[in-house]
Scaffold this motif. Structure first.
Motif, short mmCIF file in Angstrom:
data_model
loop_
_atom_site.label_atom_id
_atom_site.label_comp_id
_atom_site.label_asym_id
_atom_site.label_seq_id
_atom_site.Cartn_x
_atom_site.Cartn_y
_atom_site.Cartn_z
N ARG A 390 28.89 5.54 45.56
CA ARG A 390 29.45 4.25 45.15
C ARG A 390 29.78 4.24 43.67
O ARG A 390 28.98 4.67 42.85
N MET A 391 30.96 3.73 43.36
CA MET A 391 31.42 3.66 41.98
C MET A 391 31.76 2.21 41.64
O MET A 391 32.03 1.41 42.53
N PRO A 392 31.76 1.88 40.36
CA PRO A 392 31.92 0.47 39.99
C PRO A 392 33.37 0.05 39.74
O PRO A 392 34.21 0.85 39.35
N ILE A 393 33.61 -1.25 39.95
CA ILE A 393 34.81 -1.90 39.42
C ILE A 393 34.30 -2.99 38.48
O ILE A 393 33.82 -4.02 38.94
N GLY A 394 34.35 -2.74 37.20
CA GLY A 394 33.84 -3.72 36.24
C GLY A 394 34.94 -4.67 35.80
O GLY A 394 36.13 -4.37 35.95
N PRO A 395 34.54 -5.82 35.24
CA PRO A 395 35.55 -6.77 34.75
C PRO A 395 36.49 -6.11 33.73
O PRO A 395 37.68 -6.41 33.69
N HIS A 397 37.47 -3.02 33.71
CA HIS A 397 38.45 -2.16 34.40
C HIS A 397 39.65 -3.00 34.84
O HIS A 397 40.80 -2.57 34.74
N CYS A 421 38.45 4.10 38.54
CA CYS A 421 38.01 2.70 38.49
C CYS A 421 39.21 1.78 38.31
O CYS A 421 39.28 0.71 38.92
#
Lengths: 476, 497
Positions: A390-395, A397, A421
């Motif tokens: 699992r990888m993140p989608i940050g604000p 990005h 991302c």
């Protein structure tokens, strides 16, 4: 495709594979060879025995009761060792059905190869074409194999597509190959360029504009069975199907470009998964939407700086024409969620080099808008040996994608960007509120060299994961 | 550091004022009362200005009103969002926004009506953190161009509670500033020896500090660290900082210490595998892992944390020269394992290898957490929003993730595994120091894991988060001190007696 026979005996097999746990007594004809070689049954160990009654291959399983992955690996090792023989037998007489099918699936997957385009005979070429699965209860095992074998068939179908070169598998060729699925009860519809234009899939059209082979959207539909078929919204798979990716005007370096024939592996995996569901008669309704295009350089190619109007209505500033996958997916995702209101949508794409830098060739990247769905995807991948992370989608990005001229830009210029991302943050804009998972399978779609566990070339990554995901989460 | 005082919430008669305002404040709420008071003093100028500016009190929204009357030079409205959803982090951010908007004023007040004392202290912390500036080398800047804010009165109904909470907050800010100073220093000033000297100064806080030079490290057998150092005219150092705050009261047996280990490459040219010229100046902050460890130790001591902790930093400069390490060299690490050096620019892991082995052998710590600006790959993986971390301990991983969430120093777990470990197999030695582009941050972590001897361990790759190219609410651009607040929070939440 390797033929599998489930039977109580295998008179035509040229060798028989016997799986052995660490420390278990070998069959009598192998006792002397085992003593001489010191074969102990460790995982990964094999021992070939030329006994008077026939050739044997012992495959070690290790100490633990091997799980699905262990049996799969044992089968693969057996096939790898015996590829030169046209027909072999796997002794599953002491195995329960789940073990036997994983064992056989591993062997079939390892024995796959793509020879259609070879015209000269090669004396040392692998010949393994048929496998006998030995059991005392053929009927019971045949039922179990129906499920496992469907995954193998789907993966083989996907591999065959990925292996085809770019001149022989254009978007139209890809769509034609899908006709096979109709024989299994899958509905196939293809939207051509005129229809795409009428409906407004501006992003997909732009990517395909530079090629002599126009883009298409292929839609596969499996209606499911029983109550679910009548009541449940479908699960949707969306695949990136760039049949060849030159990079477009932002052209790729020449070295390694030939591998870009595999840039349709996401679409192939979705098609393979549909075949698997149909072949095992899954009760779950499912659709697959495949965005098929060639990203070519041409007089009509789309340009960096172009602004596209996507199906969703959102305008997109093009920064790098080699980030074309997310553009075709944007339209395919929007089309799928609007048309079918699916209960979940999962897209697969060989999307970014960034994910290869991040996770290498051992895990695909998983991004999502729904933690429960993501956990199910990860669990399915773990179960079938197609691991994801699992990888993140940050604000941040998403904020990086703000454009000065359009609603958003599709990537950022410059190296050292978290492009995987960014791509995921971009795609999320096109799925509305549908629970969504995105698998960036770049780096996983092909195996650079053959090993005991993997055939060289296309892996079919994602087919068995999707099939298992449906079985685990959407058939209840 | 900003001079912070806490006082009763009385509208000041002059100077600058920041009002922290709730979104959609109901009539009769403390926020509404505050606005009414401000309006009463300014004949409604504040409300009129806020209406004109369409200020709604959304989180992060800021509006400045100049000379609204009543002797006030400036009123700054800062949105808090919904008070019920206000976390410590949001309060810190509001303080940061206020400090940025008040930077031209020598002294100001910030009204935190409706917030608890602890939240008021968070506002103070945010303001202090945002007010940081590294000014040492500006000699010609005109006084009027300098930010002026030096004194901030935080107005709160719970001043005593706020003062209590600020004791720890202040120590955190001081640790962060120490770390930012170290990371900001240019590499001709901050050599390994100079950084070790600055660590020594922490003795005044009650830390015990040991410094190891090349002779001691050679004698111990630090072949990997010394290999990196041998190209530079500046001698390497290892600094071990001890904080014994757990106490040894009756019936209490000494617990194992926590250990924090930092990569401190004071300048990284890449060595013989030299880096491209563009951006090489950034490599002065290749000691940010060590900078974070030093800042953390200062914080723990500054707030007298009830914990035993060890901080160790490996300090070297990575230079190309006639005596520099070469690609192809094989070095013997302190652990006895041998390493083939493929790329001299993968030096951080070599330094950590010896220091981590020393740490676990000497102190048998409860866990080791290392911080390093280790790979470009982690930037391509996660960008600048999350640091990547790797661990062999699920519980510690979850605790760390939560601490990141709470402090805004966010971390994302990345995988380890045998398949990745295989990428660093060497034909001539036990391992090589790089495993190729695919999974580059992971193979670096696999390398480091070979030197933790099975101890509970976390590796934080902070290459993307140690330095910021733009201002954020509580961090001016430049050195972030990433890790200080994260690890201080981890310790405070889970490991203090």
């Amino acid at each position: 495709m390797i033929r599998l026979h489930i039977a109580a005996s295998a008179p035509e097999a040229l060798a028989t594979v016997v799986p052995l746990r660490a420390g278990a007594p070998p069959p009598a004809p192998a006792a002397a060879a085992v003593a001489a070689t010191g074969f102990a049954g460790h995982a990964g160990e094999t021992c070939e025995v030329f006994a008077p009654a026939g050739r044997l291959l012992l495959v070690g399983l290790g100490d633990d009761v091997a799980g699905e992955a262990g049996w799969h690996a044992a089968g693969a090792r057996a096939a790898a060792a015996l590829l030169a023989l046209p027909r072999i037998a796997l002794d599953a007489t002491a195995l329960v059905p789940d073990q036997a099918t994983a064992f056989a699936a591993g062997a079939c997957m390892r024995a796959w190869r793509f020879t259609r385009l070879k015209t000269l005979a090669e004396p040392d070429a692998p010949r393994l074409a048929a496998i006998d699965l030995l059991t005392r209860t053929p009927e019971a095992l045949a039922a179990a194999w129906g499920r496992a074998g469907a995954g193998v068939a789907g993966a083989s179908f996907a591999r065959d597509l990925v292996a085809e070169p770019g001149n022989l598998l254009t978007p139209a060729d890809f769509a034609e190959r899908l006709a096979l699925l109709t024989r299994h009860g899958v509905g196939v519809a293809v939207l051509d360029r005129a229809e795409l234009a009428r409906q407004g899939l501006g992003a997909l059209l732009a990517v395909g504009a530079g090629s002599a082979h126009p883009p298409l959207l292929a839609v596969l539909r499996w209606k499911g069975r029983g109550t679910l078929a009548r009541t449940a919204a479908p699960v949707a798979f969306v695949g990136k199907g760039i049949t060849f990716d030159t990079g477009g005007l932002c052209i790729k370096p020449a070295a390694g470009m030939e591998e870009m024939r595999a840039d349709m592996a996401g679409a192939a995996a979705c098609a393979g998964a549909m075949l698997a569901l149909a072949q095992r008669d899954s009760p779950c309704p499912a659709i697959a939407v495949l965005a098929l295009a060639e990203n070519a350089t041409g007089a009509a190619s789309y340009r960096p700086g172009d602004v596209l109007r996507s199906l969703s209505g959102r305008t997109i500033e093009v920064v790098d024409t080699d980030a074309e996958g997310r553009l075709v997916l944007a339209d395919a995702l929007a089309w799928a969620v609007r048309r079918y209101r699916p209960r979940a949508v999962i897209d697969l794409a060989t999307l970014t080099g960034s994910i290869v830098t991040a996770l290498g060739h051992h895990r695909a990247g998983l991004f999502d808008s729904d933690p429960a769905l993501a956990e199910a995807v990860a669990a399915a991948g773990e179960a079938v040996g197609e691991p994801v992370w699992r990888m993140p989608i940050g604000p941040g990005h998403r904020a990086d994608l703000d454009s000065d001229i359009a609603d958003l830009r599709h990537c950022l210029p410059g190296r050292m960007q978290p492009d995987a991302c960014h791509a995921a943050a971009f795609l999320r804009e096109f799925v509305d509120d549908t629970p969504w998972a995105h698998l960036d399978i770049a780096g996983m779609e092909q195996q650079a060299e053959a090993s005991d566990l993997h055939a060289v070339g296309p892996t079919g990554f994602g087919v068995r994961l999707l099939d298992r995901l449906v079985a685990m989460r959407f058939e209840g | 550091m900003l001079d912070i005082a806490f006082a009763k919430p009385v509208l000041p008669k002059s100077g600058a004022l920041a009002l922290l305002l709730e979104q959609d404040a109901a009539a009769g709420s403390p926020t509404a009362a505050l606005l009414e008071a401000a309006d009463a003093a300014t004949d409604g100028a504040v409300s009129r200005a806020l209406a004109t500016a369409e200020f709604k009190g959304r989180r992060g929204q800021t509006t400045t009103i100049l000379a609204p009357g009543a002797g006030l030079s400036r009123v700054v409205a800062v949105g808090l969002g919904k008070l019920a959803e206000l976390s410590d982090r949001h309060a810190e951010d509001a303080g940061g926004h206020a400090a940025a908007a008040l930077a031209r004023e020598p002294a100001a007040a910030v009204a935190t009506v409706g917030l608890t004392g602890a939240q008021a202290a968070s506002v103070a912390l945010g303001a202090a953190l945002r007010g940081y500036r590294f000014d040492r080398y500006r000699t010609t800047e005109k006084p009027e161009d300098k930010p002026k804010l030096a004194k901030l009165a935080v107005l709160t109904a719970e001043a005593a509670k706020a003062r209590d909470a600020w004791t720890a907050g202040r120590a955190v800010a001081e640790g962060v500033f120490l770390s930012r100073d170290l990371v900001s220093e240019p590499p001709n000033v901050l050599t390994p020896a100079e950084m070790a000297e600055r660590c020594r100064k922490l003795e005044s806080l009650g830390l015990k500090v040991e410094v190891f030079g090349p002779k001691e490290m050679t004698k111990l057998g630090f072949g990997a660290l010394m290999g990196v150092a041998m190209g530079s005219a500046c001698e390497p150092r290892m600094v071990v900082m001890h904080w014994n705050g757990a106490g040894t009261g009756k019936g209490r047996k000494a617990a194992k210490p926590l250990a924090f280990v930092g990569k401190g490459v004071t300048f990284d040219t890449g060595g013989i595998s030299i880096k491209p010229a563009g951006g090489m100046e950034d490599m002065k902050w290749d000691m940010a892992g060590a900078g974070a460890v030093v800042g953390l130790m200062a914080t723990l001591a500054g707030r007298k944390a009830k914990v035993d902790a060890i901080g160790i930093v490996g300090l070297v400069e990575n230079m190309p020269s006639g005596t520099a390490q070469r690609p192809g060299d094989v070095v013997k690490t302190y652990s006895g394992q041998t390493v083939e050096v493929i790329n001299t620019d993968a030096e951080g892991r070599l330094v950590l290898a010896d220091v981590l082995w020393y740490c676990q052998q000497k102190f048998d710590p409860r866990f080791m957490i290392d911080l390093a600006t280790l790979t470009g790959a982690i930037i391509i993986s996660l960008g600048h929003e999350y640091a990547g971390f790797f661990s062999n301990d699920d519980t510690l991983s979850e605790q760390l993730r939560a601490a990141g969430e709470a402090t805004g120093e966010q971390v994302w777990r990345m995988p380890l595994g045998e398949a990745y470990d295989k990428q660093i197999k060497s034909d001539i030695a036990d391992m090589k120091n790089v495993g190729g582009r695919p999974g580059g941050a992971i193979t670096a972590a696999q390398f480091i894991q070979r030197f933790v001897n099975g101890k509970p361990w976390v590796h934080l790759d902070i290459a993307g988060t140690a330095w910021s190219s733009k201002d954020s609410a509580v961090t001016p651009k430049g050195a972030t001190a990433f890790g200080v607040r994260l690890l201080d929070r981890l310790v405070a939440t889970h490991f203090e007696s």
